[in-house]
Design a protein around this motif. Structure first.
Motif, mmCIF file in Angstrom:
data_model
loop_
_atom_site.group_PDB
_atom_site.id
_atom_site.type_symbol
_atom_site.label_atom_id
_atom_site.label_comp_id
_atom_site.label_asym_id
_atom_site.label_seq_id
_atom_site.Cartn_x
_atom_site.Cartn_y
_atom_site.Cartn_z
ATOM 1 N N THR A 155 0.856 -1.183 0.000
ATOM 2 C CA THR A 155 0.000 0.000 0.000
ATOM 3 C C THR A 155 0.892 1.233 0.000
ATOM 4 O OG1 THR A 155 -0.157 -0.002 2.423
ATOM 5 C CG2 THR A 155 -1.890 -1.145 1.207
ATOM 6 N N GLU A 156 0.498 2.187 -0.816
ATOM 7 C CA GLU A 156 1.194 3.475 -0.885
ATOM 8 C C GLU A 156 0.144 4.563 -0.913
ATOM 9 O OE1 GLU A 156 3.858 3.709 -4.172
ATOM 10 O OE2 GLU A 156 5.102 2.008 -3.522
ATOM 11 N N GLY A 157 0.091 5.341 0.155
ATOM 12 C CA GLY A 157 -0.935 6.368 0.223
ATOM 13 C C GLY A 157 -2.313 5.746 0.175
ATOM 14 N N SER A 158 -3.117 6.176 -0.787
ATOM 15 C CA SER A 158 -4.487 5.667 -0.902
ATOM 16 C C SER A 158 -4.604 4.520 -1.899
ATOM 17 C CB SER A 158 -5.423 6.799 -1.323
ATOM 18 O OG SER A 158 -5.074 7.271 -2.622
ATOM 19 N N ARG A 159 -3.481 3.914 -2.265
ATOM 20 C CA ARG A 159 -3.515 2.848 -3.264
ATOM 21 C C ARG A 159 -2.970 1.537 -2.702
ATOM 22 N NH1 ARG A 159 -1.429 5.652 -8.945
ATOM 23 N NH2 ARG A 159 -3.137 7.186 -9.123
ATOM 24 N N ALA A 160 -3.616 0.445 -3.100
ATOM 25 C CA ALA A 160 -3.122 -0.895 -2.792
ATOM 26 C C ALA A 160 -2.728 -1.553 -4.109
ATOM 27 C CB ALA A 160 -4.182 -1.725 -2.087
ATOM 28 N N TYR A 161 -1.449 -1.894 -4.231
ATOM 29 C CA TYR A 161 -0.925 -2.501 -5.445
ATOM 30 C C TYR A 161 -0.791 -4.008 -5.266
ATOM 31 C CZ TYR A 161 0.488 2.187 -7.017
ATOM 32 O OH TYR A 161 0.498 3.507 -7.400
ATOM 33 N N GLY A 162 -0.965 -4.735 -6.348
ATOM 34 C CA GLY A 162 -0.736 -6.167 -6.306
ATOM 35 C C GLY A 162 -1.371 -6.863 -7.483
ATOM 36 N N PRO A 163 -0.744 -7.941 -7.979
ATOM 37 C CA PRO A 163 -1.291 -8.659 -9.126
ATOM 38 C C PRO A 163 -2.649 -9.286 -8.809
ATOM 39 C CG PRO A 163 0.549 -9.847 -8.142
ATOM 40 C CD PRO A 163 0.516 -8.525 -7.491
ATOM 41 N N GLY A 164 -3.665 -8.829 -9.524
ATOM 42 C CA GLY A 164 -5.005 -9.345 -9.318
ATOM 43 C C GLY A 164 -5.820 -8.569 -8.303
ATOM 44 N N ALA A 165 -5.240 -7.559 -7.672
ATOM 45 C CA ALA A 165 -5.973 -6.791 -6.666
ATOM 46 C C ALA A 165 -7.175 -6.090 -7.280
ATOM 47 C CB ALA A 165 -5.043 -5.771 -6.004
#
Length: 381
Positions: free
Chosen positions: A104-114
């Protein structure tokens, strides 16, 4: 409006738990065809729904995984069921997380398939949980299908989707939103073809005149196939893969091409199908065209427009200006639309970067309100 806001506040208070559930699913890598991985992820999803009192039926498919059929039938159910569609499989091979782990970075959640579309599955469970916490329930019986093969064409789940659609009143699809958070009220249909050409082999130095080059014939057919596009009508034809021949010094006897066609209307699909099957070589090579329509378009009918109108009204109560979009990609919503079921797609998370592991993300700032919108729709439609 107060009701919608109360749902949003409940979900905002549980945002960290929602994020944790998204992370749990993303960390379970589930590429299409990885049967064991998809079974493990299906167990996690099934357990979540069983904890909410739903009835879960597993449909194991060797070599594919497990499709889940979740039934939630409130006492106040009215008319046909609301069919909700989601999928667990992703386009990323096992090991992708090593290079691009969930973060998670700030207001974003990153990840394959998220974004496409594990967050949508989490949202659905929390939408129902929020309604229960408010002392409410979905207006209709809910039938949720979580399939394991959507990214590869839903070959083993199509019959299950069609069976579940019978007797349903509407379909809601948990695919991610279009850019800017728009829901999807139209999707192009998809057809896939293979053009196979058989010529005559010969020595490229001594007897080239006795040969018939399948590759030369195919090259002409590729141009002819591309010429079937009508961009102004929303029809595109793309020859995406070609192959053929054996050695540089042999006139190639065989060649082939795989073709992707996208279309907005049935009429265009039927036109392209006729013309694809009429393709012929001019130099004596034999041509065979196989394949056809895989998914008919999700068209913006009056019934779809009405679903969107109601979604827009619910969104307004949450302070969301809900736009609509027409997109080129297909989903399982195309299958329900083909059966005449009013279908609203793109009800999953706001974000971007689908099918791009390094950049795929979910907008966490919109996650509670977007989930509250789904809860409102389950309560009203």
């Amino acid at each position: 409006m107060a009701r919608a806001q109360a749902l949003a506040e409940y979900l905002e208070a549980h945002r960290s738990q929602m994020i944790a559930e998204i992370e749990e699913l993303v960390r379970l890598e589930t590429p299409s065809g990885e049967e064991a991985a998809l079974r493990a992820a299906a167990d996690v999803v099934a357990s979540r729904w069983e904890g909410l009192g739903a009835r879960v039926r597993r449909h194991p498919v060797p070599g594919v995984g497990v499709h889940l059929e979740v039934t939630l039938a409130p006492e106040a159910s009215d008319g046909g069921a609301a069919l909700v569609l989601g999928h667990l499989d992703t386009v990323y091979p096992v090991g992708t997380l090593q290079a691009w782990p969930f973060r998670t970075e700030g207001s974003r959640a990153y990840g394959p398939g998220a974004y496409d579309m594990k967050a949508g599955l989490v949202m659905m469970a929390w939408a129902v949980q929020a309604l229960c916490a408010m002392g409410s329930a979905p207006r209709r019986a809910v039938r949720l299908l979580v399939t394991a093969d959507e990214e590869v064409g839903s070959g083993s789940s199509r019959a299950l989707i069609e069976r579940a659609a019978r007797g349903a009143a509407l379909a809601l699809v948990l695919e991610p939103a279009a850019p800017g958070g728009a829901v999807k009220t139209a999707r192009k249909g998809v057809a896939r073809y293979r053009i196979e050409v058989t010529g005559k082999s010969a020595h490229a130095g001594n007897d080239v005149g006795r040969g018939v080059s399948a590759i030369v014939a195919l090259a002409q057919l590729v141009l002819a196939a591309h010429g079937l596009s009508r961009p102004s009508d929303g029809t595109t034809v793309n020859v995406g893969v070609v192959g053929g021949g054996t050695r540089p010094n042999v006139v190639p006897e065989r060649a082939w091409a795989d073709v992707d066609v996208r279309f907005v209307t049935r009429a265009e699909a039927e036109r392209v199908d006729r013309e694809m099957r009429a393709l012929a070589a001019s130099d004596g090579a034999r041509v065979e065209v196989t394949g056809g329509v895989d998914r008919w378009p999700l068209e913006r009918t009056g019934a779809v427009a009405e679903l969107y109108r109601q979604a827009r009204e619910a969104a307004a109560e949450l302070g969301i200006e809900l736009a609509e979009a027409s997109v080129g990609g297909a989903s399982d919503g195309n299958i329900t639309a083909e059966l005449g079921l009013p279908t609203l797609d793109g009800l999953g998370p706001v974000g971007d970067g689908a099918h791009s592991a390094a950049t795929e993300y979910v907008d966490l700032s919109e996650l509670p309100r977007r989930t509250a919108l789904l809860a409102c729709l389950l309560e009203r439609l």
